[in-house]
Scaffold this motif. Structure first.
Motif, PDB file in Angstrom:
ATOM      1  N   UNK A 132     -32.334   2.269  -3.109  1.00  0.00           N
ATOM      2  CA  UNK A 132     -33.537   2.027  -2.794  1.00  0.00           C
ATOM      3  C   UNK A 132     -33.528   0.752  -1.850  1.00  0.00           C
ATOM      4  N   UNK A 133     -32.508  -0.161  -2.189  1.00  0.00           N
ATOM      5  CA  UNK A 133     -32.107  -1.225  -1.417  1.00  0.00           C
ATOM      6  C   UNK A 133     -31.576  -0.948   0.056  1.00  0.00           C
ATOM      7  N   UNK A 134     -30.696   0.101   0.065  1.00  0.00           N
ATOM      8  CA  UNK A 134     -30.160   0.389   1.133  1.00  0.00           C
ATOM      9  C   UNK A 134     -30.979   1.134   2.190  1.00  0.00           C
ATOM     10  N   UNK A 135     -32.357   1.764   1.493  1.00  0.00           N
ATOM     11  CA  UNK A 135     -33.258   2.250   2.263  1.00  0.00           C
ATOM     12  C   UNK A 135     -34.068   1.231   3.144  1.00  0.00           C
ATOM     13  N   UNK A 136     -33.819  -0.031   2.685  1.00  0.00           N
ATOM     14  CA  UNK A 136     -34.682  -1.274   3.484  1.00  0.00           C
ATOM     15  C   UNK A 136     -33.957  -1.254   4.742  1.00  0.00           C
ATOM     16  N   UNK A 137     -32.780  -0.970   4.949  1.00  0.00           N
ATOM     17  CA  UNK A 137     -31.947  -1.092   6.071  1.00  0.00           C
ATOM     18  C   UNK A 137     -32.124   0.236   6.949  1.00  0.00           C
ATOM     19  N   UNK A 138     -31.956   1.347   6.187  1.00  0.00           N
ATOM     20  CA  UNK A 138     -32.142   2.639   7.106  1.00  0.00           C
ATOM     21  C   UNK A 138     -33.433   3.424   6.270  1.00  0.00           C
ATOM     22  N   UNK A 139     -34.640   2.914   7.078  1.00  0.00           N
ATOM     23  CA  UNK A 139     -35.749   3.373   6.587  1.00  0.00           C
ATOM     24  C   UNK A 139     -36.072   4.939   6.466  1.00  0.00           C
ATOM     25  N   UNK A 140     -35.320   5.735   6.936  1.00  0.00           N
ATOM     26  CA  UNK A 140     -35.421   7.069   6.911  1.00  0.00           C
ATOM     27  C   UNK A 140     -35.093   7.653   5.479  1.00  0.00           C
ATOM     28  N   UNK A 141     -34.511   6.795   4.635  1.00  0.00           N
ATOM     29  CA  UNK A 141     -34.238   7.130   3.254  1.00  0.00           C
ATOM     30  C   UNK A 141     -35.642   6.787   2.499  1.00  0.00           C
ATOM     31  N   UNK A 142     -36.163   7.587   1.622  1.00  0.00           N
ATOM     32  CA  UNK A 142     -37.135   7.303   0.701  1.00  0.00           C
ATOM     33  C   UNK A 142     -36.822   6.130  -0.296  1.00  0.00           C
ATOM     34  N   UNK A 143     -36.762   5.018  -0.073  1.00  0.00           N
ATOM     35  CA  UNK A 143     -36.418   3.864  -1.110  1.00  0.00           C
ATOM     36  C   UNK A 143     -37.304   3.773  -2.246  1.00  0.00           C
ATOM     37  N   UNK A 144     -38.557   3.744  -2.408  1.00  0.00           N
ATOM     38  CA  UNK A 144     -39.348   3.919  -3.226  1.00  0.00           C
ATOM     39  C   UNK A 144     -39.216   4.927  -4.142  1.00  0.00           C
ATOM     40  N   UNK A 145     -38.828   6.112  -3.574  1.00  0.00           N
ATOM     41  CA  UNK A 145     -38.736   7.162  -4.525  1.00  0.00           C
ATOM     42  C   UNK A 145     -37.371   7.158  -5.509  1.00  0.00           C
ATOM     43  N   UNK A 146     -36.474   6.523  -4.546  1.00  0.00           N
ATOM     44  CA  UNK A 146     -35.151   6.146  -5.423  1.00  0.00           C
ATOM     45  C   UNK A 146     -35.514   5.127  -6.686  1.00  0.00           C
ATOM     46  N   UNK A 147     -36.216   4.301  -6.392  1.00  0.00           N
ATOM     47  CA  UNK A 147     -36.745   3.214  -7.316  1.00  0.00           C
ATOM     48  C   UNK A 147     -37.289   4.058  -8.598  1.00  0.00           C
ATOM     49  N   UNK A 148     -38.219   4.889  -8.233  1.00  0.00           N
ATOM     50  CA  UNK A 148     -38.984   5.530  -9.099  1.00  0.00           C
ATOM     51  C   UNK A 148     -37.991   6.484  -9.911  1.00  0.00           C
ATOM     52  N   UNK A 149     -37.092   7.319  -9.179  1.00  0.00           N
ATOM     53  CA  UNK A 149     -35.969   8.213  -9.744  1.00  0.00           C
ATOM     54  C   UNK A 149     -35.207   7.239 -10.809  1.00  0.00           C
ATOM     55  N   UNK A 150     -34.859   6.228 -10.592  1.00  0.00           N
ATOM     56  CA  UNK A 150     -34.101   5.263 -11.481  1.00  0.00           C
ATOM     57  C   UNK A 150     -34.868   5.292 -12.641  1.00  0.00           C
ATOM     58  N   UNK A 151     -36.203   5.000 -12.665  1.00  0.00           N
ATOM     59  CA  UNK A 151     -37.224   4.853 -13.826  1.00  0.00           C
ATOM     60  C   UNK A 151     -37.089   6.188 -14.830  1.00  0.00           C
ATOM     61  N   UNK A 152     -37.272   7.295 -13.905  1.00  0.00           N
ATOM     62  CA  UNK A 152     -37.611   8.497 -14.443  1.00  0.00           C
ATOM     63  C   UNK A 152     -36.160   9.081 -15.142  1.00  0.00           C
ATOM     64  N   UNK A 153     -35.171   8.660 -14.435  1.00  0.00           N
ATOM     65  CA  UNK A 153     -33.623   9.342 -14.998  1.00  0.00           C
ATOM     66  C   UNK A 153     -33.745   8.616 -16.462  1.00  0.00           C
ATOM     67  N   UNK A 154     -34.082   7.204 -16.591  1.00  0.00           N
ATOM     68  CA  UNK A 154     -34.006   6.379 -17.633  1.00  0.00           C
ATOM     69  C   UNK A 154     -34.564   7.219 -18.853  1.00  0.00           C
ATOM     70  N   UNK A 155     -36.039   7.487 -18.449  1.00  0.00           N
ATOM     71  CA  UNK A 155     -36.900   8.074 -19.346  1.00  0.00           C
ATOM     72  C   UNK A 155     -36.347   9.315 -19.917  1.00  0.00           C
ATOM     73  N   UNK A 156     -35.730  10.202 -19.129  1.00  0.00           N
ATOM     74  CA  UNK A 156     -35.365  11.747 -19.667  1.00  0.00           C
ATOM     75  C   UNK A 156     -34.022  11.446 -20.392  1.00  0.00           C
ATOM     76  N   UNK A 157     -33.099  10.435 -19.854  1.00  0.00           N
ATOM     77  CA  UNK A 157     -31.904  10.248 -20.510  1.00  0.00           C
ATOM     78  C   UNK A 157     -31.831   9.551 -21.938  1.00  0.00           C
TER      79      UNK A 157
END
Length: 160
Positions: free
Chosen positions: A16-41
């Protein structure tokens, strides 16, 4: 297995931080993914309604900061929609064409070329617009770094 989940969550946050430098990456989605992974795990229990509301507001602010910052800078400098599109294309393509420096050079060149090609202005105004887009990008990126750090910090505060 817990260690593997934490590593995956950490990688999602790092991307999500790398996406700040490479805006083609969906940084916000990776941030949300971290939260969701925690929830499921582990558990969704730490994600109280207040936590979710705060995170959603901060997620939305990340998008707003991006859009408003660049639009404001281009308009303040007298730029056109062409400059806005040029800076956006330059922002996406720049890091891939010119690694590292392309993140700053790309939006500048994109805005300047768009103004020169579509607005038929002299060189001074397009250069000023290009500088404005770069300054807006740097400012909004700083705001987004701080916002993402707050979001991740709040996440860790809730779950640990």
């Amino acid at each position: 297995m817990d260690i593997l989940y934490w590593i995956i969550i950490g990688i999602a946050f790092a991307i999500s931080f790398i996406a700040l430098v490479y805006p083609i990456l969906p940084g916000v989605l990776f941030l949300a993914a971290g939260f969701i992974i925690y929830g499921f795990a582990f558990s969704f229990e730490p994600f109280t309604p207040f936590f979710i509301i705060v995170q959603v507001i901060l997620f939305i602010s990340l998008f707003i900061v991006d859009y408003v910052g660049n639009t404001y800078a281009v308009k303040k400098k007298g730029g056109s929609k062409a400059a806005l599109w040029g800076s956006t294309i330059g922002l996406i393509a720049g890091p891939f064409v010119i690694p590292v420096a392309g993140i700053l050079i790309g939006p500048f060149i994109g805005a300047v070329l768009a103004e020169l090609l579509f607005q038929k202005k002299g060189l001074k105004a397009p250069v000023s617009i290009g500088i404005g887009t770069v300054l807006a990008f740097v400012g909004t990126t700083l705001i987004k770094v701080i916002t993402q750090a707050i979001m991740i910090g709040y996440f860790y505060f809730q779950v640990l």
